[in-house]
Design a protein around this motif. Structure first.
Motif, mmCIF file in Angstrom:
data_model
loop_
_atom_site.group_PDB
_atom_site.id
_atom_site.type_symbol
_atom_site.label_atom_id
_atom_site.label_comp_id
_atom_site.label_asym_id
_atom_site.label_seq_id
_atom_site.Cartn_x
_atom_site.Cartn_y
_atom_site.Cartn_z
ATOM 1 N N VAL A 96 1.007 -1.165 -0.194
ATOM 2 C CA VAL A 96 -0.198 -0.069 -0.107
ATOM 3 C C VAL A 96 1.150 1.504 0.066
ATOM 4 O O VAL A 96 1.371 1.692 1.069
ATOM 5 N N SER A 97 0.661 1.684 -0.811
ATOM 6 C CA SER A 97 1.306 3.621 -0.916
ATOM 7 C C SER A 97 0.905 4.593 -0.839
ATOM 8 O O SER A 97 1.433 5.481 -0.545
ATOM 9 N N SER A 98 -0.083 4.722 -0.690
ATOM 10 C CA SER A 98 -1.492 5.669 -0.803
ATOM 11 C C SER A 98 -2.188 4.781 0.098
ATOM 12 O O SER A 98 -2.974 4.183 -0.306
ATOM 13 N N GLU A 99 -2.803 5.081 0.775
ATOM 14 C CA GLU A 99 -4.384 5.198 1.597
ATOM 15 C C GLU A 99 -5.630 6.276 1.476
ATOM 16 O O GLU A 99 -5.184 6.807 0.725
ATOM 17 N N TYR A 100 -6.385 5.386 1.567
ATOM 18 C CA TYR A 100 -7.966 6.186 0.937
ATOM 19 C C TYR A 100 -7.938 7.198 1.819
ATOM 20 O O TYR A 100 -7.451 7.420 3.465
ATOM 21 N N GLY A 101 -8.230 8.613 1.919
ATOM 22 C CA GLY A 101 -9.234 9.557 2.456
ATOM 23 C C GLY A 101 -7.601 10.339 2.551
ATOM 24 O O GLY A 101 -7.948 12.061 2.707
ATOM 25 N N VAL A 102 -6.458 10.923 1.814
ATOM 26 C CA VAL A 102 -5.016 11.481 2.297
ATOM 27 C C VAL A 102 -5.461 13.378 1.844
ATOM 28 O O VAL A 102 -6.853 13.029 0.394
ATOM 29 N N ARG A 103 -5.507 13.982 2.406
ATOM 30 C CA ARG A 103 -6.301 15.405 1.668
ATOM 31 C C ARG A 103 -4.785 15.884 1.138
ATOM 32 O O ARG A 103 -3.460 15.643 1.312
ATOM 33 N N ARG A 104 -5.053 16.981 0.164
ATOM 34 C CA ARG A 104 -3.973 17.486 -0.594
ATOM 35 C C ARG A 104 -3.813 18.854 -0.574
ATOM 36 O O ARG A 104 -4.948 20.128 -0.302
ATOM 37 N N TYR A 105 -2.303 19.958 -0.710
ATOM 38 C CA TYR A 105 -2.235 21.375 -0.531
ATOM 39 C C TYR A 105 -1.916 21.041 -2.261
ATOM 40 O O TYR A 105 -0.957 20.069 -1.926
ATOM 41 N N ARG A 134 -9.437 8.727 -3.548
ATOM 42 C CA ARG A 134 -10.347 8.252 -3.217
ATOM 43 C C ARG A 134 -10.295 6.923 -3.837
ATOM 44 O O ARG A 134 -11.089 5.904 -4.631
ATOM 45 N N GLY A 135 -8.971 6.423 -2.494
ATOM 46 C CA GLY A 135 -9.543 5.383 -3.067
ATOM 47 C C GLY A 135 -7.914 4.721 -2.216
ATOM 48 O O GLY A 135 -7.276 5.082 -1.643
ATOM 49 N N VAL A 136 -7.607 3.427 -3.062
ATOM 50 C CA VAL A 136 -6.146 3.105 -2.095
ATOM 51 C C VAL A 136 -5.193 2.552 -3.396
ATOM 52 O O VAL A 136 -5.943 1.702 -4.173
ATOM 53 N N ASP A 137 -3.920 2.782 -3.275
ATOM 54 C CA ASP A 137 -2.651 3.101 -3.940
ATOM 55 C C ASP A 137 -1.983 1.598 -3.941
ATOM 56 O O ASP A 137 -1.747 1.956 -2.495
ATOM 57 N N VAL A 144 -5.666 4.778 -22.635
ATOM 58 C CA VAL A 144 -5.121 6.350 -23.272
ATOM 59 C C VAL A 144 -5.213 6.590 -24.082
ATOM 60 O O VAL A 144 -5.801 7.737 -24.922
ATOM 61 N N ARG A 145 -5.096 5.765 -25.501
ATOM 62 C CA ARG A 145 -5.627 6.035 -26.755
ATOM 63 C C ARG A 145 -6.956 6.348 -27.321
ATOM 64 O O ARG A 145 -7.158 6.964 -27.946
ATOM 65 N N ASP A 146 -7.636 5.897 -26.415
ATOM 66 C CA ASP A 146 -9.271 6.666 -26.705
ATOM 67 C C ASP A 146 -9.632 7.696 -26.144
ATOM 68 O O ASP A 146 -10.525 8.213 -25.614
ATOM 69 N N GLY A 147 -8.176 8.734 -25.316
ATOM 70 C CA GLY A 147 -8.461 9.814 -24.353
ATOM 71 C C GLY A 147 -8.708 9.615 -23.064
ATOM 72 O O GLY A 147 -8.553 10.756 -21.983
ATOM 73 N N PHE A 148 -8.174 8.271 -22.058
ATOM 74 C CA PHE A 148 -8.231 8.422 -21.219
ATOM 75 C C PHE A 148 -6.362 8.940 -20.765
ATOM 76 O O PHE A 148 -5.508 8.217 -19.616
ATOM 77 N N GLU A 149 -6.317 10.118 -20.124
ATOM 78 C CA GLU A 149 -4.871 10.914 -20.146
ATOM 79 C C GLU A 149 -4.751 10.500 -18.929
ATOM 80 O O GLU A 149 -4.087 10.863 -18.325
ATOM 81 N N LEU A 150 -6.139 11.071 -18.013
ATOM 82 C CA LEU A 150 -5.582 11.327 -16.372
ATOM 83 C C LEU A 150 -5.814 9.716 -15.946
ATOM 84 O O LEU A 150 -4.958 9.859 -15.105
ATOM 85 N N ILE A 185 -0.893 -4.118 -13.703
ATOM 86 C CA ILE A 185 -0.240 -2.397 -13.384
ATOM 87 C C ILE A 185 0.663 -1.480 -13.888
ATOM 88 O O ILE A 185 1.164 -3.089 -14.563
ATOM 89 N N GLY A 186 0.637 -0.748 -13.915
ATOM 90 C CA GLY A 186 1.177 -0.047 -14.939
ATOM 91 C C GLY A 186 1.448 1.208 -14.621
ATOM 92 O O GLY A 186 1.423 2.013 -13.113
ATOM 93 N N SER A 187 1.722 2.585 -14.884
ATOM 94 C CA SER A 187 2.344 3.668 -14.520
ATOM 95 C C SER A 187 1.234 4.283 -15.796
ATOM 96 O O SER A 187 1.816 6.287 -16.229
ATOM 97 N N THR A 188 0.126 4.522 -16.266
ATOM 98 C CA THR A 188 -0.544 5.192 -17.126
ATOM 99 C C THR A 188 -0.664 6.496 -16.841
ATOM 100 O O THR A 188 -1.698 6.148 -15.655
ATOM 101 N N GLY A 189 -1.278 7.499 -17.180
ATOM 102 C CA GLY A 189 -2.663 8.110 -17.341
ATOM 103 C C GLY A 189 -1.304 8.971 -16.264
ATOM 104 O O GLY A 189 -0.276 9.239 -16.353
ATOM 105 N N ALA A 190 -2.111 10.358 -15.348
ATOM 106 C CA ALA A 190 -1.578 11.015 -14.427
ATOM 107 C C ALA A 190 -0.844 10.256 -12.885
ATOM 108 O O ALA A 190 -1.318 9.859 -11.871
ATOM 109 N N SER A 191 0.152 9.253 -13.090
ATOM 110 C CA SER A 191 1.368 8.371 -12.440
ATOM 111 C C SER A 191 2.705 8.911 -12.781
ATOM 112 O O SER A 191 2.993 9.373 -13.040
ATOM 113 N N THR A 192 2.949 8.801 -11.191
ATOM 114 C CA THR A 192 4.927 8.936 -10.717
ATOM 115 C C THR A 192 5.689 7.114 -10.626
ATOM 116 O O THR A 192 6.298 7.948 -11.111
#
Length: 287
Positions: free
Chosen positions: A161-170, A182-185, A208-214, A254-261
């Motif tokens: 688990v690399s990120s838990e549910y409910g994390v808030r951000r600045y 909105r989930g668990v990573d 991604v090829r159909d526009g799922f860039e996020l 598992i991959g790193s497509t879309g907005a992923s680090t």
């Protein structure tokens, strides 16, 4: 643990919540609420049993918001009330209305501490297409009548688990009022299997090829009765829209497509259009 009727009665009278004269209450619905002390992000289960032979599904509302109810065994019905980090903690008034005398009950929604992250964005930050958002929004609206899950849900990835549910951000120093994770990573190597946490129909496949860039390569599963899983950032997709999958069946990798680090799975669990904490569903589940 189910709320005992005597305790509910005394607590509601003390709180000023009533459902009519005592003679009428004898014909009111029996209602079981769990968990008895929910916290932000929990799914609240409301099980209704008619005492006077009613056979139609009751109308269940929480603070005025209506939620669908579905039949269970032994002439019972159940509705799910979702909560999230964006809700205000405090008293939730649950109303059950139908063929029998109306029941009004109250439950206290406890506050919960969520971790925070500080993110610095460069550029316009406008990642995402209208096609992508429209498809995902339409998926989240699905409430199908048949239930496909059975008991506790499975862990969709064996990654850490690399990120838990409910994390808030600045973002750039400004608190994002309407954002929460909105989930668990789950972080794992590219190509690691992703499985269905419960049975259901594949209602969304986006690439991604159909526009799922996020979201990147995306799979959405309808588990029935307003319970949905969305799996994003996949490197590959092994299912098609309309397929029925069983619990534990591989749906992608598992991959790193879309907005992923980095390579990971984001698993979001939605109940009646709200992203809830998946953890109680994995460890406790619901009847």
């Amino acid at each position: 643990m189910a709320i005992q009727r005597r305790d509910v009665l005394s607590g509601l009278l003390a709180a000023g919540v009533t459902w009519g004269l005592a003679s009428k209450a004898a014909h009111a619905y029996d209602v079981t609420i769990s968990p008895t002390a929910p916290q932000l992000g929990d799914t609240i289960s409301v099980i209704v049993r008619p005492r006077n032979g009613a056979t139609s599904a009751p109308v269940v509302t929480a603070n005025g918001q209506e939620y669908p109810s579905f039949p269970l065994s032994n002439n019972r019905f159940r509705a799910f009330i979702p909560t999230s980090p964006l809700d205000a903690p405090g008293r939730i008034v649950i109303r059950v209305n139908g063929e029998e005398e109306t029941r009004n009950l109250a439950v206290g929604l406890r506050n919960r501490s969520f971790s925070t992250q500080r993110i610095t964005l460069r550029g316009s930050g406008s990642l995402g297409t209208d096609h992508e958002f429209d498809r995902v929004d339409a998926f989240k609206q699905i409430v199908s009548p048949e239930r496909h899950w059975n008991g506790a849900l499975l862990r969709p990835s064996q990654g850490r688990v690399s990120s838990e549910y409910g994390v808030r951000r600045y973002y750039n120093g400004e608190f994002a009022e309407n954002y929460y994770h909105r989930g668990v990573d789950y972080a794992a190597g590219t190509g690691s299997p992703v499985i269905a946490p419960a049975a259901g129909y594949i209602r969304l496949v986006g690439r991604v090829r159909d526009g799922f860039e996020l979201h990147g390569n995306t799979v959405g599963i309808d588990h029935g009765q307003g319970l949905l899983s969305i799996m994003i950032h996949l490197s590959r997709i092994d299912v098609n829209e309309g397929d029925f999958v069983t619990a534990g069946q591989r749906v992608g990798a598992i991959g790193s497509t879309g907005a992923s680090t980095g390579p990971h799975l984001h698993w979001g669990l939605y109940v009646n259009q709200v992203a809830v904490d998946p953890v109680p569903w994995r460890y406790n589940g619901f009847e």
